[in-house]
Design a protein around this motif. Structure first.
Motif, PDB file in Angstrom:
ATOM      1  N   TYR A  51     -45.296   6.331  11.948  1.00  0.00           N
ATOM      2  CA  TYR A  51     -43.941   5.948  11.553  1.00  0.00           C
ATOM      3  C   TYR A  51     -43.671   4.472  11.829  1.00  0.00           C
ATOM      4  O   TYR A  51     -44.293   3.853  12.696  1.00  0.00           O
ATOM      5  N   GLU A  52     -42.708   3.943  11.083  1.00  0.00           N
ATOM      6  CA  GLU A  52     -42.285   2.555  11.240  1.00  0.00           C
ATOM      7  C   GLU A  52     -41.857   2.245  12.672  1.00  0.00           C
ATOM      8  O   GLU A  52     -42.001   1.119  13.161  1.00  0.00           O
ATOM      9  N   GLU A  91     -36.949   8.511  15.714  1.00  0.00           N
ATOM     10  CA  GLU A  91     -38.274   7.927  15.518  1.00  0.00           C
ATOM     11  C   GLU A  91     -38.857   8.237  14.151  1.00  0.00           C
ATOM     12  O   GLU A  91     -39.645   7.462  13.606  1.00  0.00           O
ATOM     13  N   VAL A  92     -38.494   9.387  13.574  1.00  0.00           N
ATOM     14  CA  VAL A  92     -39.110   9.822  12.312  1.00  0.00           C
ATOM     15  C   VAL A  92     -38.149   9.702  11.128  1.00  0.00           C
ATOM     16  O   VAL A  92     -38.345  10.330  10.096  1.00  0.00           O
ATOM     17  N   LYS A  93     -37.129   8.854  11.253  1.00  0.00           N
ATOM     18  CA  LYS A  93     -36.090   8.800  10.224  1.00  0.00           C
ATOM     19  C   LYS A  93     -36.585   8.223   8.902  1.00  0.00           C
ATOM     20  O   LYS A  93     -36.035   8.536   7.841  1.00  0.00           O
ATOM     21  N   ASN A  94     -37.622   7.383   8.947  1.00  0.00           N
ATOM     22  CA  ASN A  94     -38.149   6.786   7.721  1.00  0.00           C
ATOM     23  C   ASN A  94     -39.488   7.407   7.334  1.00  0.00           C
ATOM     24  O   ASN A  94     -40.229   7.882   8.184  1.00  0.00           O
ATOM     25  N   GLN A  95     -39.781   7.371   6.052  1.00  0.00           N
ATOM     26  CA  GLN A  95     -41.032   7.944   5.544  1.00  0.00           C
ATOM     27  C   GLN A  95     -42.229   7.333   6.258  1.00  0.00           C
ATOM     28  O   GLN A  95     -42.328   6.115   6.389  1.00  0.00           O
ATOM     29  N   LEU A 155     -37.338  13.584   3.707  1.00  0.00           N
ATOM     30  CA  LEU A 155     -36.123  13.891   4.448  1.00  0.00           C
ATOM     31  C   LEU A 155     -36.484  13.987   5.923  1.00  0.00           C
ATOM     32  O   LEU A 155     -37.364  14.754   6.309  1.00  0.00           O
ATOM     33  N   SER A 156     -35.798  13.230   6.755  1.00  0.00           N
ATOM     34  CA  SER A 156     -36.085  13.207   8.185  1.00  0.00           C
ATOM     35  C   SER A 156     -35.805  14.552   8.835  1.00  0.00           C
ATOM     36  O   SER A 156     -35.088  15.396   8.295  1.00  0.00           O
ATOM     37  N   SER A 157     -36.352  14.741  10.018  1.00  0.00           N
ATOM     38  CA  SER A 157     -36.063  15.936  10.807  1.00  0.00           C
ATOM     39  C   SER A 157     -34.587  15.944  11.198  1.00  0.00           C
ATOM     40  O   SER A 157     -34.037  14.912  11.573  1.00  0.00           O
ATOM     41  N   GLY A 158     -33.972  17.129  11.148  1.00  0.00           N
ATOM     42  CA  GLY A 158     -32.558  17.230  11.499  1.00  0.00           C
ATOM     43  C   GLY A 158     -32.209  18.523  12.185  1.00  0.00           C
ATOM     44  O   GLY A 158     -31.289  19.229  11.747  1.00  0.00           O
ATOM     45  N   PRO A 159     -32.898  18.885  13.264  1.00  0.00           N
ATOM     46  CA  PRO A 159     -32.599  20.154  13.938  1.00  0.00           C
ATOM     47  C   PRO A 159     -31.193  20.157  14.540  1.00  0.00           C
ATOM     48  O   PRO A 159     -30.770  19.165  15.141  1.00  0.00           O
ATOM     49  N   SER A 160     -30.486  21.237  14.364  1.00  0.00           N
ATOM     50  CA  SER A 160     -29.111  21.326  14.850  1.00  0.00           C
ATOM     51  C   SER A 160     -29.062  21.334  16.376  1.00  0.00           C
ATOM     52  O   SER A 160     -30.014  21.746  17.045  1.00  0.00           O
ATOM     53  N   LYS A 161     -27.943  20.902  16.907  1.00  0.00           N
ATOM     54  CA  LYS A 161     -27.754  20.817  18.352  1.00  0.00           C
ATOM     55  C   LYS A 161     -27.847  22.192  18.986  1.00  0.00           C
ATOM     56  O   LYS A 161     -27.303  23.169  18.466  1.00  0.00           O
ATOM     57  N   GLY A 162     -28.582  22.282  20.081  1.00  0.00           N
ATOM     58  CA  GLY A 162     -28.674  23.530  20.819  1.00  0.00           C
ATOM     59  C   GLY A 162     -29.704  24.510  20.293  1.00  0.00           C
ATOM     60  O   GLY A 162     -29.806  25.626  20.803  1.00  0.00           O
ATOM     61  N   THR A 163     -30.498  24.113  19.282  1.00  0.00           N
ATOM     62  CA  THR A 163     -31.490  25.033  18.708  1.00  0.00           C
ATOM     63  C   THR A 163     -32.899  24.778  19.227  1.00  0.00           C
ATOM     64  O   THR A 163     -33.849  25.420  18.775  1.00  0.00           O
ATOM     65  N   GLY A 164     -33.049  23.852  20.176  1.00  0.00           N
ATOM     66  CA  GLY A 164     -34.349  23.626  20.788  1.00  0.00           C
ATOM     67  C   GLY A 164     -35.311  22.888  19.883  1.00  0.00           C
ATOM     68  O   GLY A 164     -34.919  22.210  18.931  1.00  0.00           O
ATOM     69  N   LEU A 165     -36.592  23.038  20.192  1.00  0.00           N
ATOM     70  CA  LEU A 165     -37.644  22.342  19.457  1.00  0.00           C
ATOM     71  C   LEU A 165     -37.941  23.026  18.130  1.00  0.00           C
ATOM     72  O   LEU A 165     -37.985  24.250  18.047  1.00  0.00           O
ATOM     73  N   HIS A 166     -38.162  22.221  17.104  1.00  0.00           N
ATOM     74  CA  HIS A 166     -38.531  22.709  15.781  1.00  0.00           C
ATOM     75  C   HIS A 166     -39.890  22.117  15.409  1.00  0.00           C
ATOM     76  O   HIS A 166     -40.245  21.018  15.829  1.00  0.00           O
ATOM     77  N   LEU A 167     -40.627  22.854  14.597  1.00  0.00           N
ATOM     78  CA  LEU A 167     -41.997  22.503  14.230  1.00  0.00           C
ATOM     79  C   LEU A 167     -42.047  21.864  12.848  1.00  0.00           C
ATOM     80  O   LEU A 167     -41.468  22.396  11.890  1.00  0.00           O
ATOM     81  N   TYR A 168     -42.761  20.738  12.728  1.00  0.00           N
ATOM     82  CA  TYR A 168     -42.914  20.019  11.465  1.00  0.00           C
ATOM     83  C   TYR A 168     -44.407  19.812  11.203  1.00  0.00           C
ATOM     84  O   TYR A 168     -45.124  19.279  12.048  1.00  0.00           O
ATOM     85  N   VAL A 169     -44.856  20.249  10.021  1.00  0.00           N
ATOM     86  CA  VAL A 169     -46.289  20.271   9.715  1.00  0.00           C
ATOM     87  C   VAL A 169     -46.571  19.483   8.435  1.00  0.00           C
ATOM     88  O   VAL A 169     -45.911  19.691   7.408  1.00  0.00           O
TER      89      VAL A 169
END
Length: 209
Positions: free
Chosen positions: A51-52, A67-71, A130-144
Motif C-alpha cells: 500500500y501507498e 493504511e489500506v484506504k488506497n488501491q 473499495l477500502s476495508s470498512g468493518p463496522s465498530k464493535g465487530t472485531g477483526l475481519h478477513l480480507y483475501v
C-alpha cells in the motif's frame, strides 16, 4: 495426517496456518474452501501486496482501514503472453463463515480481469477498489487477495461497479465466478485482517452505508 490450525482472528494480529506437505497459503485457502481439501496443486504463491502507506499484506497481519484506504500495488511472477484475474474479497470472521465461506459470507472489494502480464492497470475493471470498512464493535475481519491465470482473454458479463457503490458486491461466490469463466485454481494469494478505526465512517459515507 494431523492438521494443526491456529487462526487467532479475534485475539492476535497474525493468522498462522501449518500443515505438513502444504504451503501456508495453500492450507489457508483449503481451510476457507477456496481450494478443495483434495486439490492436488502446487504450492500457491504469495502475492506481493503493498500500500501507498507503506503497509503490506503478509499472511494475516493486522492492518488498519486507514493504511489500506488506497488501491495497493500488486506484483507477481508472470508471463506477458498470459491474462490474469485479480480479486479481493472480504469474509465475516464468524466461525460459520471461516468454516464454509458461503456465498452469503463473501463481499468483493476489487475485481480486475484480462490483466496482461502483471500490469494491473492493463486489465478491465469490473469493480473498483473499495477500502476495508468493518463496522465498530465487530472485531477483526478477513480480507483475501486471489490471483487466477485465465485460459485466454475473456468476455465478462458482470456490470461495472464504481468505488461509490455497494450494489453487486455482496453475496459474491469465488467458486461460482472461477467456475463460470474456467479460471481453475488460484495461482497466488495473500491476506490480512482489519478492524474498525476512524477512517471507516469515511468509507461508509462513500458508499452510502
Amino acid at each position: 495426517m494431523e492438521r494443526i490450525l491456529y487462526m487467532a482472528l479475534y485475539a492476535t494480529s497474525i493468522v498462522r496456518v501449518v500443515w505438513g506437505g502444504d504451503s501456508e497459503i495453500t492450507l489457508f485457502l483449503k481451510h476457507i474452501h477456496v481450494l478443495p481439501d483434495c486439490a492436488a496443486v502446487d504450492a500457491v504463491d504469495f502475492l506481493n501486496v503493498t500500500y501507498e502507506s507503506g503497509a503490506f499484506a503478509n499472511k494475516g497481519k493486522e492492518l488498519t482501514p486507514t493504511e489500506v484506504k488506497n488501491q495497493p500495488i500488486i506484483d507477481w511472477n508472470s508471463k506477458d503472453s498470459f491474462f490474469y484475474t485479480l480479486m479481493m474479497i472480504h469474509s465475516e470472521t464468524t466461525p460459520e463463515c471461516i468454516k464454509t465461506l458461503t456465498k452469503e459470507c463473501q463481499f468483493h472489494h476489487w475485481l480486475v480481469v484480462n490483466i496482461s502480464g502483471n500490469d494491473v492497470s492493463s486489465g478491465d475493471i469490473i469493480s473498483e477498489y473499495l477500502s476495508s470498512g468493518p463496522s465498530k464493535g465487530t472485531g477483526l475481519h478477513l480480507y483475501v487477495f486471489l490471483l487466477y491465470k485465465q485460459p485466454r482473454e475473456l468476455e465478462f458479463e458482470e456490470k461495472f461497479i464504481n468505488r461509490y457503490s455497494m450494489a453487486g458486491r455482496s453475496n459474491f461466490s469465488v467458486g461460482d465466478f472461477s467456475e463460470k469463466y474456467n479460471l481453475g485454481l488460484p495461482l497466488a494469494s495473500n491476506y490480512y485482517v482489519a478492524q474498525y478505526d476512524d477512517y471507516v465512517p469515511i468509507v461508509h459515507a462513500q458508499i452510502g452505508y
